[in-house]
Design an enzyme around this catalytic site. Structure first.
Site, PDB file in Angstrom:
ATOM      1  N   ASP A 362      69.164  61.478   5.431  1.00 47.79           N
ATOM      2  CA  ASP A 362      69.829  60.261   4.937  1.00 47.79           C
ATOM      3  C   ASP A 362      71.354  60.409   5.037  1.00 47.79           C
ATOM      4  O   ASP A 362      71.880  61.276   5.758  1.00 47.79           O
ATOM      5  CB  ASP A 362      69.342  59.960   3.516  1.00 47.79           C
ATOM      6  CG  ASP A 362      69.316  58.476   3.198  1.00 47.79           C
ATOM      7  OD1 ASP A 362      70.395  57.910   2.986  1.00 47.79           O
ATOM      8  OD2 ASP A 362      68.222  57.886   3.179  1.00 47.79           O
ATOM      9  N   ASP A 363      72.041  59.594   4.294  1.00 45.60           N
ATOM     10  CA  ASP A 363      73.499  59.488   4.295  1.00 45.60           C
ATOM     11  C   ASP A 363      74.175  60.864   4.138  1.00 45.60           C
ATOM     12  O   ASP A 363      73.636  61.752   3.476  1.00 45.60           O
ATOM     13  CB  ASP A 363      73.884  58.594   3.111  1.00 45.60           C
ATOM     14  CG  ASP A 363      75.260  58.004   3.242  1.00 45.60           C
ATOM     15  OD1 ASP A 363      75.996  58.406   4.150  1.00 45.60           O
ATOM     16  OD2 ASP A 363      75.591  57.137   2.414  1.00 45.60           O
ATOM     17  N   ARG A 442      80.798  49.077  -3.229  1.00 44.57           N
ATOM     18  CA  ARG A 442      80.412  50.472  -2.987  1.00 44.57           C
ATOM     19  C   ARG A 442      81.416  51.126  -2.026  1.00 44.57           C
ATOM     20  O   ARG A 442      81.028  51.774  -1.056  1.00 44.57           O
ATOM     21  CB  ARG A 442      78.996  50.554  -2.414  1.00 44.57           C
ATOM     22  CG  ARG A 442      78.310  51.890  -2.680  1.00 44.57           C
ATOM     23  CD  ARG A 442      77.113  52.096  -1.789  1.00 44.57           C
ATOM     24  NE  ARG A 442      76.393  53.305  -2.164  1.00 44.57           N
ATOM     25  CZ  ARG A 442      75.715  54.044  -1.320  1.00 44.57           C
ATOM     26  NH1 ARG A 442      75.624  53.730  -0.053  1.00 44.57           N
ATOM     27  NH2 ARG A 442      75.092  55.111  -1.730  1.00 44.57           N
ATOM     28  N   LYS A 476      66.652  55.011   9.974  1.00 43.04           N
ATOM     29  CA  LYS A 476      66.732  54.174   8.768  1.00 43.04           C
ATOM     30  C   LYS A 476      68.043  53.398   8.857  1.00 43.04           C
ATOM     31  O   LYS A 476      69.115  54.000   8.873  1.00 43.04           O
ATOM     32  CB  LYS A 476      66.695  55.057   7.515  1.00 43.04           C
ATOM     33  CG  LYS A 476      66.863  54.283   6.216  1.00 43.04           C
ATOM     34  CD  LYS A 476      66.701  55.200   5.008  1.00 43.04           C
ATOM     35  CE  LYS A 476      67.061  54.505   3.711  1.00 43.04           C
ATOM     36  NZ  LYS A 476      66.995  55.427   2.565  1.00 43.04           N
ATOM     37  N   ASP A 478      70.572  50.979   7.273  1.00 47.21           N
ATOM     38  CA  ASP A 478      70.943  50.521   5.936  1.00 47.21           C
ATOM     39  C   ASP A 478      72.058  49.470   5.999  1.00 47.21           C
ATOM     40  O   ASP A 478      72.748  49.335   7.030  1.00 47.21           O
ATOM     41  CB  ASP A 478      71.424  51.746   5.126  1.00 47.21           C
ATOM     42  CG  ASP A 478      71.136  51.620   3.649  1.00 47.21           C
ATOM     43  OD1 ASP A 478      70.916  50.490   3.190  1.00 47.21           O
ATOM     44  OD2 ASP A 478      71.145  52.658   2.960  1.00 47.21           O
ATOM     45  N   ASN A 480      74.702  48.187   2.843  1.00 45.70           N
ATOM     46  CA  ASN A 480      74.882  48.305   1.406  1.00 45.70           C
ATOM     47  C   ASN A 480      75.955  47.414   0.786  1.00 45.70           C
ATOM     48  O   ASN A 480      76.540  47.774  -0.231  1.00 45.70           O
ATOM     49  CB  ASN A 480      75.180  49.767   1.051  1.00 45.70           C
ATOM     50  CG  ASN A 480      73.908  50.597   1.099  1.00 45.70           C
ATOM     51  OD1 ASN A 480      72.893  50.219   0.542  1.00 45.70           O
ATOM     52  ND2 ASN A 480      73.952  51.726   1.791  1.00 45.70           N
ATOM     53  N   CYS A 526      66.728  48.630   5.616  1.00 44.25           N
ATOM     54  CA  CYS A 526      67.086  48.925   4.234  1.00 44.25           C
ATOM     55  C   CYS A 526      68.385  48.189   3.944  1.00 44.25           C
ATOM     56  O   CYS A 526      69.254  48.087   4.806  1.00 44.25           O
ATOM     57  CB  CYS A 526      67.279  50.437   4.083  1.00 44.25           C
ATOM     58  SG  CYS A 526      67.837  50.938   2.457  1.00 44.25           S
ATOM     59  N   ASP A 548      65.385  50.738  -4.071  1.00 38.80           N
ATOM     60  CA  ASP A 548      65.938  52.051  -4.414  1.00 38.80           C
ATOM     61  C   ASP A 548      65.308  52.596  -5.684  1.00 38.80           C
ATOM     62  O   ASP A 548      65.481  53.770  -6.010  1.00 38.80           O
ATOM     63  CB  ASP A 548      67.457  51.953  -4.613  1.00 38.80           C
ATOM     64  CG  ASP A 548      68.202  52.129  -3.298  1.00 38.80           C
ATOM     65  OD1 ASP A 548      67.555  52.475  -2.289  1.00 38.80           O
ATOM     66  OD2 ASP A 548      69.428  51.918  -3.277  1.00 38.80           O
TER      67      ASP A 548
HETATM   68  C1  GLA Z   1      71.272  52.890  -0.053  1.00 37.09           C
HETATM   69  C2  GLA Z   1      69.812  53.060   0.284  1.00 37.09           C
HETATM   70  C3  GLA Z   1      69.352  54.427  -0.145  1.00 37.09           C
HETATM   71  C4  GLA Z   1      70.208  55.487   0.518  1.00 37.09           C
HETATM   72  C5  GLA Z   1      71.676  55.246   0.233  1.00 37.09           C
HETATM   73  C6  GLA Z   1      72.558  56.156   1.034  1.00 37.09           C
HETATM   74  O1  GLA Z   1      71.461  52.815  -1.421  1.00 37.09           O
HETATM   75  O2  GLA Z   1      69.044  52.063  -0.290  1.00 37.09           O
HETATM   76  O3  GLA Z   1      67.997  54.620   0.166  1.00 37.09           O
HETATM   77  O4  GLA Z   1      69.966  55.476   1.907  1.00 37.09           O
HETATM   78  O5  GLA Z   1      72.059  53.915   0.518  1.00 37.09           O
HETATM   79  O6  GLA Z   1      73.885  55.962   0.792  1.00 37.09           O
END
Ligand code: GLA
Length: 739
Positions: A362-363, A442, A476, A478, A480, A526, A548
């Site tokens: 992930d991130d 964010r 994935k 995303d 945000n 996402c 989340d």
């Molecule tokens: C969002 C996604 C999470 C994760 C974070 C990473 O909140 O919904 O699942 O990937 O970003 O920063």
């Protein structure tokens, strides 16, 4: 063929074809259009003045000719009978599906039907109806494009708008589809929520006036409300009884679903792109397509609506819908931003030992000048952070491959931090209005996807990541933040209002390019969890990250709502650690697995923080899941107990299409009185078959009949009462035909 050219073609040829096709009674024009599926029908008739009336949507009607005969009693002069596509102008005084300012400044549009064309898309199942409407005064055309899906009992509708006026026209409303409904009472069931609490079911008894479900956030558009609904007629929504209409919009930006109860007690449903701040100028001969509204109808409650939508989505919409989904371990809740190569390699090894298919990083893996060690910097700089991961994605993906694991990676290509190289290089790519301050959410800003250079960039981010290794096969994707202070430095000053529509079109165009080059990669959608849960993204994505919030108690509600409309095949559900990071709630590991196993199971914990016992349980549960996975992903959903019924239990069942296998999930999430057990009537089974019940994920069963054979009739009519008598008790039963 352009709409106008086709108009001449159909008037000279297809009108006579239409007469036969739609069993018109008289005259040289098509008079009655009946769109049928296995169990439902939609009927339109052409009135004396060529207006196209919407006569019926509901259960099948064999002989529709009375609708035509009724025409002679129609009081056209009142303008109260619903039209198939009601527009602003003439006698329409309700929320219009379309409003336009014509080249001569005129505000009115009045549509008449000029041709109807039917073609077979897929013999025996999918028919397409093209209904061309023309303004009575101007060379302005609306083509209704309806598709009927016989087996799935779904009818979709979208429109194409086009004109040949002397100058550009301005579109102010441009909805996809309209339904006029007549009942005594209307119970609207829709979905609301927020971050970590998506898709909460709400029922509203509609009163006169307008109720609107909408988003004006563009990105993360579905987090607070979802472009879908179930409308129960006359009585509140129930699972197995009553007439219900289901609807959804396949669009991933601003949407609006309007429910206007008028003075004649007709409920006017209009859905499509939200016209909020989105005036759109259309040049002569330019075509404007709306996205699709998807409609279905049930005479047997909410259950059939869900099954119709799931079948339709799996047969006609969801990307790669025939493939089983992999089991993923995602690093996010296990490590957040705090990892290095050693941690990740160990996690890959541990994932392998657990028996999952994919490790998804992930991130936090990118950025050198601005290292992505928290949400504050680095977003936009899609190069591997050399300090954290010296062997790069290439090295990690190869490492995973050598261990027999597949590898996936997180990206958020539409976004950037102000503290990033990208922000310094391309400040003009940021969504903004000149002269107003940029606001972060964010800590991040949004890229302007209306700009083709930005589209190229977003494509190149995906392409770059994929090129790091042949062993990367999962992304994935995303997103945000949502839009604030909308504006584009790319769009000309007189076209700023195009922003909302062109952003989504830009996104879809990038998706299209990606899918052309990478048809097999799995792409999870996402947007801070469930901010992109819609039928628009599912054309390109295999699945979405549902929320989340990974607390199983919350997930019971979130997945219940989500799966009323969207199939389990697309619903990612991960097991995380306890106490839960979002709610601080403590739940047993078995409960967490049992909830996640009712959708696309994945893991979201750091294996090295788990006990040996928990790891052994997890490994076994993952194996058990593989037994039931095809039933969950491709079967029919029967909801046996609603978590909204205030008894502290929830239960659902998936039944294979041939009814030879089923899996039943039961959860207790509140416990007050020890005399009450859930009674579950398993009404999706075949009464003529016999079934053996086997409880999974346990050593000793909560059901006295575990391992025994029961008749389908017994299970349907008497049902079973598993002994769940503590909060967070749960059970999963595999039910298999023994014949
Ligand atoms: C969002 C996604 C999470 C994760 C974070 C990473 O909140 O919904 O699942 O990937 O970003 O920063």
């Amino acid at each position: 063929m352009g709409i106008i050219k086709r108009f001449y073609f159909v008037t000279s040829y297809l009108l006579s074809y239409s007469i036969m096709l739609f069993s018109s009674t008289a005259g040289n024009k098509c008079k009655l259009i009946k769109i049928d599926t296995q169990n439902i029908a939609m009927v339109f008739t052409v009135g004396k003045d060529s207006s196209l009336f919407f006569d019926y949507f509901g259960p099948s009607i064999d002989d529709a000719s009375p609708f035509f005969k009724k025409q002679s009693y129609r009081r056209d002069d009142y303008g109260t009978d619903p039209l198939v596509y009601p527009v602003m102008g003439g006698r329409n005084f309700k929320q219009p599906a379309l409003s336009a300012i014509h080249a001569d400044g005129g505000l009115n549009t009045e549509l008449m039907c000029v041709s109807i064309d039917k073609c077979v898309v897929d013999s025996g199942n999918v028919d397409r109806y093209l209904i061309l409407l023309k303004d009575r005064k101007n060379p302005f055309y609306v083509e209704l494009i309806l598709e009927s899906f016989y087996k799935e009992n779904v009818i979709t509708e979208k429109v194409k708008i086009c004109h040949n006026e002397s100058a550009p026209i301005v579109l102010r409303d441009f909805y996809s589809g309209y339904l006029p409904i007549r009942a005594n009472k209307y119970y609207l069931n829709s979905f609301s929520g927020g971050w970590g609490m998506e898709m909460k079911l709400e029922e509203t008894l509609l009163t006169h006036g307008l109720k609107r479900i909408e988003s004006r956030k563009e990105v993360r558009a579905t987090q607070a409300e979802n472009p879908s609904f179930m409308l129960s007629l006359d009585v509140p929504l129930s699972e197995n009884y009553g007439h219900v209409i289901g609807g959804a919009l396949a669009w991933s930006g601003n949407f609006a679903l309007n429910f206007e109860l008028d003075e004649f007690n007709i409920l006017n449903i209009i859905g499509g792109i939200n016209s909020y701040s989105s005036e759109y100028t259309l040049e002569p001969n330019q075509e404007f397509y709306t996205p699709e509204m998807i409609f279905t109808y049930s005479t047997r409650g909410a259950g059939d609506i869900t099954r119709n939508l799931h079948d339709w989505a799996r047969n006609h919409l969801v990307y790669d819908s025939k493939s089983i989904r992999p089991i993923v371990l995602n690093s996010w809740e296990g490590t957040y931003f705090n990892y290095d190569e050693k941690v990740i390699k160990r996690m890959i090894d541990d994932s392998k030992a657990l028996g999952v298919d994919f490790f998804v990083l992930d991130d936090g893996w990118f950025g050198n000048v601005y290292p992505r060690n928290n949400s504050k910097e680095g977003l936009g700089d899609w190069v591997v952070n050399k300090q954290k991961l010296p062997s790069g994605l290439t090295g990690l993906a190869s490492y995973a491959h050598r261990r027999g694991m597949k590898f996936g990676i997180w990206i958020e290509p539409e976004m950037l931090n102000p503290d990033s190289e990208l922000a310094h290089m391309h400040p003009d790519w940021i969504v903004q209005e000149k002269g107003r301050p940029l606001t972060t959410i964010r800590d991040q800003l949004l890229l302007d996807l209306t700009n083709p250079d930005v589209q190229d960039f977003v494509f190149s981010v995906f392409d770059y990541v994929m090129k790091q290794s042949p062993y990367i096969s999962y992304i994935k994707w995303d997103a945000n933040r949502h839009v604030e202070s909308a504006g584009s430095l790319y769009l000309p000053t007189n076209k700023q209002s195009y922003f909302w529509i062109e952003y989504v079109r830009g996104l879809y165009s990038v998706y299209g390019r990606i899918r052309e080059k990478y048809p097999n990669v799995i792409i999870e959608a996402c947007a801070s969890g469930g901010g992109r849960v819609d039928y628009g993204v599912l054309r390109y994505h295999q699945a979405f990250w549902t929320s989340d919030n990974t607390d199983p108690r919350s997930r019971i509600f979130i997945q219940y709502g989500t799966n009323m409309i969207y199939p389990a095949l697309a619903t990612d559900a991960h097991v995380s650690i306890s106490p839960n990071h979002q709610t601080n709630n403590q739940t047993p590991l078995k409960f967490r697995f049992d909830v996640a196993m009712s959708a696309c199971l994945g893991i979201e914990f750091q294996p090295n923080q788990m006990t040996e016992k928990d790891l052994a349980f997890s490994e076994k549960a993952i194996k058990e899941y593989r037994k039931i996975q095809p039933i969950v992903l491709f079967g029919d959903l029967y909801r046996t107990l609603s978590p909204y019924d205030n008894h502290g239990y929830s239960s659902l069942m998936y039944v294979s299409k041939d009814k030879r296998e089923a899996v039943l999930f039961v959860y207790c999430f509140e416990f007050q009185g020890r005399n009450i057990l859930p009674r579950l009537k398993l009404n999706g089974l075949d009464c003529g078959l016999k079934y053996r019940i086997e409880e999974l994920n346990v050593d000793s069963s909560v059901f006295w009949g575990n391992g025994s054979v029961f008749s389908g009739q017994y299970l349907t009519n008497e049902g079973i009462s598993p002994k769940l008598q503590r909060c967070y008790d749960s059970a999963v039963f595999l039910i298999k035909s023994v014949e």
